[in-house]
Design an enzyme around this catalytic site. Structure first.
Site, PDB file in Angstrom:
ATOM      1  N   GLU A 195      12.394 -41.591   0.265  1.00 34.50           N
ATOM      2  CA  GLU A 195      12.540 -41.757   1.760  1.00 34.50           C
ATOM      3  C   GLU A 195      13.333 -40.638   2.310  1.00 34.50           C
ATOM      4  OE1 GLU A 195      12.280 -45.242   4.092  1.00 34.50           O
ATOM      5  OE2 GLU A 195      11.038 -46.170   2.699  1.00 34.50           O
ATOM      6  N   SER A 261       6.256 -44.829 -17.999  1.00 36.29           N
ATOM      7  CA  SER A 261       5.721 -45.505 -19.114  1.00 36.29           C
ATOM      8  C   SER A 261       4.418 -44.957 -19.546  1.00 36.29           C
ATOM      9  CB  SER A 261       5.697 -46.846 -19.115  1.00 36.29           C
ATOM     10  OG  SER A 261       6.994 -47.465 -18.857  1.00 36.29           O
ATOM     11  N   ASP A 333       5.450 -48.523  -3.568  1.00 33.07           N
ATOM     12  CA  ASP A 333       6.358 -48.244  -2.357  1.00 33.07           C
ATOM     13  C   ASP A 333       7.051 -49.764  -2.052  1.00 33.07           C
ATOM     14  OD1 ASP A 333       7.918 -47.413  -0.571  1.00 33.07           O
ATOM     15  OD2 ASP A 333       6.473 -46.657   0.867  1.00 33.07           O
ATOM     16  N   ASP A 336      11.918 -49.691   1.830  1.00 28.09           N
ATOM     17  CA  ASP A 336      11.893 -49.166   3.073  1.00 28.09           C
ATOM     18  C   ASP A 336      13.386 -49.057   3.304  1.00 28.09           C
ATOM     19  OD1 ASP A 336       9.494 -48.489   3.529  1.00 28.09           O
ATOM     20  OD2 ASP A 336       8.953 -50.024   4.794  1.00 28.09           O
TER      21      ASP A 336
END
Length: 823
Positions: A195, A261, A333, A336
Site C-alpha cells: 500500500e 511456497s 490482503d 490496511d
C-alpha cells in the site's frame, strides 16, 4: 642478546599456551550444552514413560501413553536442540531484543511493542479448545523440564550463545507458542508495504504508468483508481525514505522477501501409484539453523510426521497415515493502512465516525542494554494500533495532522489458529481437514490436501470484508473516519476459495492468482507469482499420470520460464548482429554472451554462466528504465518484475515510453537500453566474477546464505556458524531461490524452501522430506548441518511412521520416566 631472545621465546610460548588454553576452555563450556540423546531422566508432568527415538538423521520420533505426554516430549526435544532459537523467537515477538543487543534492535522492539502481538496471544489462550490448551500446557511443561535440567546439571546454559548474551530464561507459557504463530504471520504478509509503495509511486507517475511498474497480475483487473494525491490531497510527494536499515533480526521482511511456497497434489486418476500424491515446499528466509525442525508424533489417533517450528507444538506441514497437508502463502490482503486525523486542539483524540474520540493508550518501557530505558506511548484507534511515521516509510504518505493505524487480521485477541492446526493434525480425510481450517485466523494460507482417494485446496484464514464503495479498495492508505473505508468484518469461511475433487485431478499453488472475483470479494490484488505457475502447469500437463519421482523432479525444477520469455525481447535486435571484434574488447564480450544465451534453455543451473549473464542483464535493464522516472524511489524495486518488463517490450498501453530517458535529448528505444544494459551487466560480472565470461558460475553468485542471525556477521564466529552453499534455481523457478536484490552480492540466495516433502499414499512410508540445515541449533553438533548438503543436492530422507525403522539406526533413545514410578 641471547637473554632477550630467550625471554621472547618464553613470552611467545606463554601466549601460545594461553591461547590454546582459552580455545580449549571455550570449547569445553560451549559443548557442555550438547544434549545426551541416549539418556534416561525422571521428570514430573507425564502420566507414563515417554520415548524420544532419534533416527539416523536425528529426527525425533516421540512415543507416549497420551497425547499430552507426546506434546511434553516434543517440548523437551525442541528445547534440547533449539533452545536459543526458541528464546529468540519469543523475545522478538515480545519486543525484548534490546535487553540483549542494545540500541541496535530498538526499532525492532518498537515495532513489535506497537503491534502488541504478545498480548494478543496471551488473550487468545482462553479461546482455544480444551484439547489444544492441554497440548499447549504439556508442551510448555516439556520445555521447562529441560530448562530445569540445564540449570541443575550446569549444562552450558542450554546453548553456546547464552555465554555471549547471558540473560535469565523465563518459564515457557502456552501464550508463547501462540505468539510465535503470530510472529510467523508478520513474516508472511506484505500488504502494508504494498500500500505504501503504491501510494508513493502514484505521487510521481501517471495512473497509466503506475499500472506498468506495479502491474496487476494477468487476468481481469480492477477498474482504474484515482491517484493517491486525489484521495489525500494534502500529502507531500517525494518525501525521503524512513525505512529502517536491514537487520537479520527484523521479523518484517522487505516487500520482495515476504512469504512464498509451492504445493500440489494429484488424485488417483492422475497418479501411477493408484493413490494420491502431494508435494509441498514452504519458502522462508534462510537461516542457520533453519526455522524448520523435522519430527514425528505418535498421537492416540495415529502418527503424524513433518515440519515443526521450535516453540510451537504442531506438525505445520506433513502427513499422517491417511492424510497429507501442505501450506502456501495465500497473499490475502489482510492489512490496511488507515489515516487517522488528530484533533488539532487535543493530541490525545482522533476523528472517529461520530466526532473526536480518545486514543486507547498505554506506556511501554523498552529496556536497552548499556543505555537508558525508553518509554514509548502505545496508542490504538478503532481501526488498529498506531505506527509512527518513521517506520515503514509511513511518513512519506501521511498528510499533516494525521497518524497511521494498521488494521490486520493477526491482531485478533480470540485467535483460534492453534486449535485449527491441532484439529488438522487429527483429521483423517479431506472433509475433516477442510472443516478444521474454519478456526484458522492468520496467517492466511492455501491448504493443499490429499487423503487416500481425494485432493483439495482450501484457503484458510480471515479475509477482511471491505465496503464496495471503499475509496482505495484497500490498495492505498485511506481515511479511517470514513465508514466506507472501514472493514465490515471478515468473510464467511464458505466464501474462501475452495477447490475439491478437480476435474483434471490435480490442484496446486505457487502463490499465483487462483481466483478472479470482483472487488470486494477479490481476496487480493497483489499475488505472489505470475511465472512459476506457468512452468508448473506445463510439467503437470506433460504427463498423463505422476509418480513420487515426477513430483520431486517438479519440486527441483530450475528452468526459468521468465528467462526464456524475456531474453527473446531483450535480445531481439542483438542476436547474431554486429561486426567482428577482437578478443578482449567490449564488443567481443557482448557477442560471446549473446552466443551463450542463444543456445541456453533457461535452466538456472549453478554450474553455468548463462543464468548469471541473464540475471545481471535483466536487472540492469529494469534499473535503467525506471531510474529517471522514479528517482530515489527506484531503489525500492529490488527484484525483477517480469510482467512490468513484458508490458514494456510489448508496448502494452504505451508502456514502451519507459525506455526513453526523460532527461536526454535523443529518443531511446528499448533496443538501445537493452544493449547498454548488457554492456553494464558484463562490466559488473567482470569486476565481481572474472573477465572470462564462459567460466563464470551462477552458483558462485547464487550462494545460499544460511546465516546465524546473531553471530553470522562476527569475524571467526561467522565462519563457524554460517552455512554457505552454491545453489541452482532463481527468483522465478519452481526450485525457488529468491535473491537478495541489493548490496554488493545481489544474487545471493536468501529466501528458499527450508522444507521440502513429497507424500505418496500408495506407499506412505516411501514418502520423503528434508530441511535446509540440520536438526540441531548447536554449532558444535554434528547435526547442525547434517541435512544441508543433501538439501543442496536435491536429496531427501525417508519420511516413515514405522517405529522399527526409526529404532533400527537410532542415534539415541531418550526415556522420560514419571517421578512417581521411581518410588
Amino acid at each position: 642478546m641471547f637473554t632477550l631472545f630467550r625471554w621472547a621465546v618464553r613470552l611467545t610460548t606463554t601466549l601460545i599456551v594461553l591461547m590454546v588454553a582459552g580455545v580449549v576452555l571455550a570449547w569445553y563450556f560451549a559443548t557442555r550444552s550438547l544434549p545426551d540423546y541416549d539418556a534416561t531422566a525422571q521428570v514430573a508432568g507425564i502420566s507414563a514413560p515417554v520415548e524420544i527415538v532419534r533416527d539416523n538423521a536425528n529426527v525425533p520420533h516421540i512415543f507416549g501413553a497420551t497425547d499430552e505426554d507426546v506434546f511434553f516430549g516434543l517440548g523437551y526435544a525442541h528445547a534440547q536442540d533449539r533452545l536459543w532459537q526458541m528464546t529468540m523467537l519469543r523475545r522478538t515477538v515480545q519486543g525484548r531484543l534490546s535487553e540483549l543487543y542494545g540500541a541496535r534492535t530498538f526499532d525492532i522492539d518498537q515495532v513489535l511493542r506497537r503491534y502488541d502481538l504478545y498480548n494478543a496471544a496471551t488473550a487468545s489462550v482462553v479461546a482455544q479448545d480444551a484439547s489444544t490448551l492441554a497440548a499447549l500446557t504439556a508442551y510448555a511443561d516439556g520445555v521447562n523440564t529441560w530448562l530445569d535440567e540445564v540449570n541443575k546439571g550446569a549444562l552450558g546454559r542450554g546453548a553456546p550463545e547464552m555465554w555471549l548474551f547471558n540473560h535469565p530464561i523465563a518459564r515457557w507459557q502456552p501464550a508463547d507458542s501462540i505468539a510465535i504463530l503470530k510472529l510467523m504471520a508478520l513474516q508472511l504478509t506484505s500488504s502494508l508495504e504494498n500500500e505504501v509503495l503504491r501510494a508513493r509511486v502514484s505521487l510521481i507517475v501517471s495512473p497509466a504508468r503506475l499500472s506498468d511498474v506495479l502491474p496487476d497480475d494477468p487476468g481481469s483487473g480492477v477498474a482504474a483508481l484515482p491517484s493517491y494525491a486525489a484521495l489525500v490531497p494534502d500529502v507531500v510527494p517525494n518525501q525521503p525514505s524512513t525505512r529502517m536499515a536491514y537487520d537479520p533480526l527484523m521479523p518484517v521482511p522487505p516487500r520482495a522477501l515476504a512469504g512464498a511456497s509451492n504445493a500440489w497434489a494429484a488424485n488417483a486418476t492422475r497418479s501411477a501409484t493408484g493413490s494420491t500424491l502431494l508435494a509441498n515446499d514452504p519458502h522462508l528466509g534462510l537461516t542457520a539453523p533453519s526455522i524448520w525442525f523435522l519430527a514425528r508424533l505418535e498421537l492416540e489417533g495415529g502418527g503424524v510426521i513433518g515440519g515443526t517450528i521450535p516453540g510451537v507444538p504442531l506438525i505445520l506441514t506433513g502427513r499422517s497415515a491417511n492424510l497429507g497437508w501442505g501450506l502456501t502463502t495465500a497473499n490475502v490482503d489482510d492489512q490496511d493502512v488507515f489515516l487517522e486525523e488528530v484533533n488539532p486542539n487535543n493530541s490525545e483524540e482522533y476523528r472517529g465516525l461520530d466526532g473526536w474520540q480518545s486514543f486507547v493508550s498505554r506506556d511501554s518501557i523498552i529496556t536497552i542494554k548499556d543505555a537508558p530505558s525508553v518509554t514509548i506511548r502505545l496508542r490504538w484507534t478503532e481501526n488498529g494500533p498506531v505506527i509512527p511515521d518513521d517506520l515503514f516509510d509511513l511518513g512519506t504518505i501521511t498528510p499533516p495532522g494525521h497518524v497511521t493505524a494498521i488494521g490486520w487480521t493477526a491482531l485478533s485477541q480470540t485467535d483460534t489458529s492453534m486449535s485449527a492446526a491441532m484439529a488438522l493434525m487429527r483429521a483423517r480425510n479431506v472433509d475433516q481437514a477442510i472443516a478444521a481450517g474454519e478456526l484458522h485466523v492468520a496467517p492466511a494460507q492455501n491448504l493443499t490436501l490429499a487423503d487416500r482417494n481425494r485432493v483439495a485446496m482450501q484457503t484458510i484464514g480471515a479475509i477482511p470484508m471491505r465496503d464496495a464503495n471503499h475509496q482505495s479498495q484497500g490498495r492505498y492508505p485511506s481515511f479511517g473516519y470514513l465508514p466506507e473505508n472501514r472493514w465490515q468484518g471478515v468473510s464467511a469461511y464458505v466464501d474462501n476459495p475452495r477447490f475439491v475433487d478437480p476435474d483434471g485431478g490435480i490442484v496446486g499453488n505457487t502463490n499465483n492468482k487462483m481466483i478472479d472475483r470482483p472487488f470486494p470479494r477479490h481476496v487480493s490484488f497483489d499475488w505472489g507469482d505470475t511465472q512459476r505457475v506457468i512452468r508448473w502447469r506445463r510439467l503437470m500437463q506433460a504427463r498423463e499420470v505422476h509418480t513420487r519421482d515426477s513430483f520431486i523432479e517438479a519440486q527441483l525444477d530450475s528452468v526459468s520460464f521468465t528467462a526464456r520469455t524475456l531474453l527473446t525481447f531483450m535480445g531481439a535486435d542483438l542476436w547474431f548482429t554486429g561486426d567482428a571484434a577482437p578478443d578482449g574488447t567490449p564488443e567481443r564480450r557482448r557477442q560471446i554472451a549473446l552466443e551463450l544465451l542463444a543456445a541456453w534453455n533457461g535452466e538456472m543451473n549453478e554450474h553455468l554462466p548463462e543464468p548469471l549473464i541473464y540475471a545481471a542483464w535483466a536487472r540492469a535493464f529494469q534499473a535503467r528504465v525506471i531510474r529517471d522516472e522514479l528517482g530515489p524511489l527506484a531503489a525500492e524495486f529490488t527484484h525483477l518484475d517480469p510482467v512490468f518488463l513484458e508490458r514494456i517490450f510489448r508496448d502494452v498501453d504505451g508502456a514502451s515510453i519507459w525506455c526513453d530517458v526523460i532527461q536526454s535529448a535523443p529518443v531511446e528505444t528499448c533496443a538501445d537500453i537493452a544493449r547498454q544494459a548488457l554492456d553494464e551487466a558484463l562490466i559488473w560480472i567482470a569486476e565481481n566474477h572474472g573477465t572470462a565470461i564462459e567460466a563464470v558460475r551462477w552458483g558462485d553468485a547464487h550462494e545460499a546464505t544460511h546465516d546465524h542471525p546473531v553471530l553470522g556477521a562476527t569475524p571467526i564466529l561467522g565462519w563457524i556458524v554460517n552455512i554457505r552453499q552454491s545453489t541452482s534455481g532463481g527468483d522465478n523457478t519452481l526450485m525457488r531461490g529468491r535473491t537478495r536484490g541489493t548490496g554488493p552480492a545481489p544474487f545471493q540466495n536468501v529466501h528458499a524452501a527450508g522444507y521440502r516433502a513429497v507424500y505418496d499414499f500408495a506407499d506412505p512410508d516411501s514418502s520423503v522430506f528434508i530441511s535446509s540445515t540440520g536438526q540441531s541449533g548447536h554449532p558444535f553438533s554434528r547435526y547442525y548441518d547434517n541435512l544441508g548438503e543433501m538439501w543442496r543436492r536435491g536429496e531427501y530422507i525417508p519420511m516413515s511412521l514405522d517405529p522399527d525403522l526409526a529404532r533400527a539406526a537410532a542415534v539415541g533413545v531418550t526415556t522420560l520416566v514419571p517421578v512417581e514410578s521411581s518410588e
